[in-house]
Scaffold this motif. Structure first.
Motif, mmCIF file in Angstrom:
data_model
loop_
_atom_site.group_PDB
_atom_site.id
_atom_site.type_symbol
_atom_site.label_atom_id
_atom_site.label_comp_id
_atom_site.label_asym_id
_atom_site.label_seq_id
_atom_site.Cartn_x
_atom_site.Cartn_y
_atom_site.Cartn_z
ATOM 1 N N LYS A 123 -84.668 -24.964 -31.045
ATOM 2 C CA LYS A 123 -85.315 -26.271 -30.835
ATOM 3 C C LYS A 123 -84.304 -27.425 -30.882
ATOM 4 N N GLN A 124 -83.199 -27.243 -30.167
ATOM 5 C CA GLN A 124 -82.144 -28.270 -30.120
ATOM 6 C C GLN A 124 -81.976 -28.812 -28.698
ATOM 7 N N GLU A 125 -83.052 -28.722 -27.907
ATOM 8 C CA GLU A 125 -82.931 -29.099 -26.494
ATOM 9 C C GLU A 125 -82.495 -30.544 -26.290
ATOM 10 N N THR A 126 -82.855 -31.416 -27.236
ATOM 11 C CA THR A 126 -82.553 -32.837 -27.028
ATOM 12 C C THR A 126 -81.364 -33.320 -27.866
ATOM 13 N N THR A 127 -80.744 -32.404 -28.627
ATOM 14 C CA THR A 127 -79.582 -32.806 -29.425
ATOM 15 C C THR A 127 -78.327 -32.774 -28.551
ATOM 16 N N PRO A 128 -77.595 -33.901 -28.446
ATOM 17 C CA PRO A 128 -76.391 -33.885 -27.602
ATOM 18 C C PRO A 128 -75.396 -32.814 -28.063
ATOM 19 N N LEU A 129 -74.729 -32.199 -27.105
ATOM 20 C CA LEU A 129 -73.758 -31.140 -27.435
ATOM 21 C C LEU A 129 -72.690 -31.642 -28.398
ATOM 22 N N GLU A 130 -72.230 -32.895 -28.185
ATOM 23 C CA GLU A 130 -71.178 -33.445 -29.046
ATOM 24 C C GLU A 130 -71.619 -33.451 -30.501
ATOM 25 N N HIS B 137 -69.515 -20.985 -28.485
ATOM 26 C CA HIS B 137 -69.084 -20.250 -27.295
ATOM 27 C C HIS B 137 -69.735 -20.758 -26.000
ATOM 28 N N PHE B 138 -71.065 -20.826 -25.999
ATOM 29 C CA PHE B 138 -71.754 -21.184 -24.746
ATOM 30 C C PHE B 138 -71.807 -22.705 -24.552
ATOM 31 N N GLY B 139 -71.991 -23.441 -25.671
ATOM 32 C CA GLY B 139 -71.943 -24.904 -25.584
ATOM 33 C C GLY B 139 -70.544 -25.359 -25.212
ATOM 34 N N GLY B 140 -69.548 -24.734 -25.858
ATOM 35 C CA GLY B 140 -68.153 -25.027 -25.519
ATOM 36 C C GLY B 140 -67.881 -24.673 -24.060
ATOM 37 N N GLY B 141 -68.362 -23.522 -23.629
ATOM 38 C CA GLY B 141 -68.164 -23.094 -22.238
ATOM 39 C C GLY B 141 -68.729 -24.110 -21.255
ATOM 40 N N HIS B 142 -69.920 -24.623 -21.551
ATOM 41 C CA HIS B 142 -70.532 -25.600 -20.640
ATOM 42 C C HIS B 142 -69.791 -26.945 -20.687
ATOM 43 N N TRP B 143 -69.527 -27.429 -21.881
ATOM 44 C CA TRP B 143 -68.857 -28.746 -22.003
ATOM 45 C C TRP B 143 -67.460 -28.683 -21.381
ATOM 46 N N LEU C 82 -63.432 -31.366 -29.976
ATOM 47 C CA LEU C 82 -64.577 -32.096 -30.536
ATOM 48 C C LEU C 82 -65.216 -31.302 -31.675
ATOM 49 N N MET C 83 -64.871 -30.031 -31.768
ATOM 50 C CA MET C 83 -65.567 -29.144 -32.708
ATOM 51 C C MET C 83 -65.035 -29.254 -34.129
ATOM 52 N N ASP C 84 -65.979 -29.230 -35.040
ATOM 53 C CA ASP C 84 -65.671 -29.279 -36.459
ATOM 54 C C ASP C 84 -65.399 -27.846 -36.928
ATOM 55 N N LEU C 85 -64.137 -27.424 -36.774
ATOM 56 C CA LEU C 85 -63.762 -26.041 -37.093
ATOM 57 C C LEU C 85 -62.531 -26.055 -37.985
ATOM 58 N N GLY D 21 -61.829 -44.779 -31.246
ATOM 59 C CA GLY D 21 -60.918 -44.441 -32.353
ATOM 60 C C GLY D 21 -60.602 -42.958 -32.414
ATOM 61 N N GLY D 22 -60.702 -42.292 -31.264
ATOM 62 C CA GLY D 22 -60.401 -40.854 -31.237
ATOM 63 C C GLY D 22 -61.453 -39.991 -31.913
ATOM 64 N N LYS D 23 -62.554 -40.626 -32.285
ATOM 65 C CA LYS D 23 -63.620 -39.881 -32.993
ATOM 66 C C LYS D 23 -64.826 -39.691 -32.072
ATOM 67 N N SER D 24 -65.259 -38.438 -31.928
ATOM 68 C CA SER D 24 -66.428 -38.192 -31.093
ATOM 69 C C SER D 24 -67.689 -38.494 -31.900
ATOM 70 N N LYS D 25 -68.792 -38.630 -31.146
ATOM 71 C CA LYS D 25 -70.071 -39.014 -31.754
ATOM 72 C C LYS D 25 -70.501 -38.088 -32.881
#
Ligand code: MN
Length: 251
Positions: free
Chosen positions: A86-93, A111-117, A190-193, A247-251
């Protein structure tokens, strides 16, 4: 598709038997561009140029398979994952920046969100119109590296050093400086890893074999060289200015 499957599939493709789960390559390629192959919020973006527009640097067949088959496959899996959670409306970022705390489907988003972005970013980065660095990005490159040729060498080195599948990036980091980084698989800055240098991408180079194998085979170096002929530097400048403003920071 996993890399080992790609290698196997490459051989099958040559034999006319290329198969992705549930679909043959003929079926995948027969779908109209941008068609809704799966239900969900994500759709295959239309390209601003033809598949053959970047010849001889990137060949038409690779462009078509990469876009219609590989990118679509990420979208199909991403749609399944966000509907399920149920995350259809949450931005990928936003999903990327909360991977550490996301207990639901972090691996699928990665994997798949990263692949699309990453692939959406990739198609937009390319052009058949000859451009050169301009404006603030041009100035920042000169300040940090002295010349574009030096940046290019450093960037290509990062692309060649990325073992297996991944991406090389030029980012604006959280100190508002340009930096070259690389990520594995479909990860991005952009990923918090753990261990990820965070920032906003200005350029990115896909070093998955599916991006170059048909034309360049094992010659990744030649492919990384070819990339510099098809970069849209006007867009890179827009991205650079937007990244600085953030400032180099994503949303
Ligand atoms: Mn790719």
């Amino acid at each position: 598709m996993e890399k080992r499957d790609f290698l196997k599939a490459s051989a099958l493709f040559t034999a006319g038997l290329f198969v992705l789960p549930g679909m043959t390559a003929e079926q995948l390629l027969a779908r109209p561009e941008g068609s809704a192959a799966s239900k969900g919020p994500y759709k295959l973006p239309k390209l601003n140029y033809g598949y053959d527009a970047l010849e001889p640097h990137f060949d038409a067949k690779t462009m078509e398979i990469h876009h219609k088959a590989h990118h679509q496959a990420y979208i199909d899996k991403l749609n399944e994952a966000v509907i399920e959670a149920k995350q259809e409306t949450t931005p990928l970022e936003k999903l990327f920046s909360s991977l550490k705390t996301n207990k639901k489907n972090a691996e699928a988003i990665r994997h798949f969100g990263g692949g699309h972005w990453n692939h959406t970013f990739w198609w937009e980065s390319l052009t058949n119109i000859k451009t050169a660095p301009i404006g603030g990005l041009d100035a920042a490159i000169r300040t940090q590296w002295g010349a574009l040729s030096v940046l290019k060498n450093e960037f290509n080195k990062a692309a060649l050093a990325q073992f297996g599948s991944g991406w090389a990036w030029l980012i604006v980091n959280e100190s508002k400086k340009l930096q070259i980084v690389s990520t594995a698989d479909q990860d991005n800055p952009l990923m918090d890893l753990p261990g990820n240098v965070k920032g906003i991408p200005v350029l990115g180079l896909d070093v998955w074999e599916h991006a170059y194998y048909l034309k360049y085979q094992n010659k990744r170096k030649d492919y990384t060289e070819a990339f510099w002929n098809v970069i849209d530097w006007s867009l890179a400048e827009q991205r650079f200015q937007a990244a600085l403003a953030a400032g180099g920071k994503s949303k």
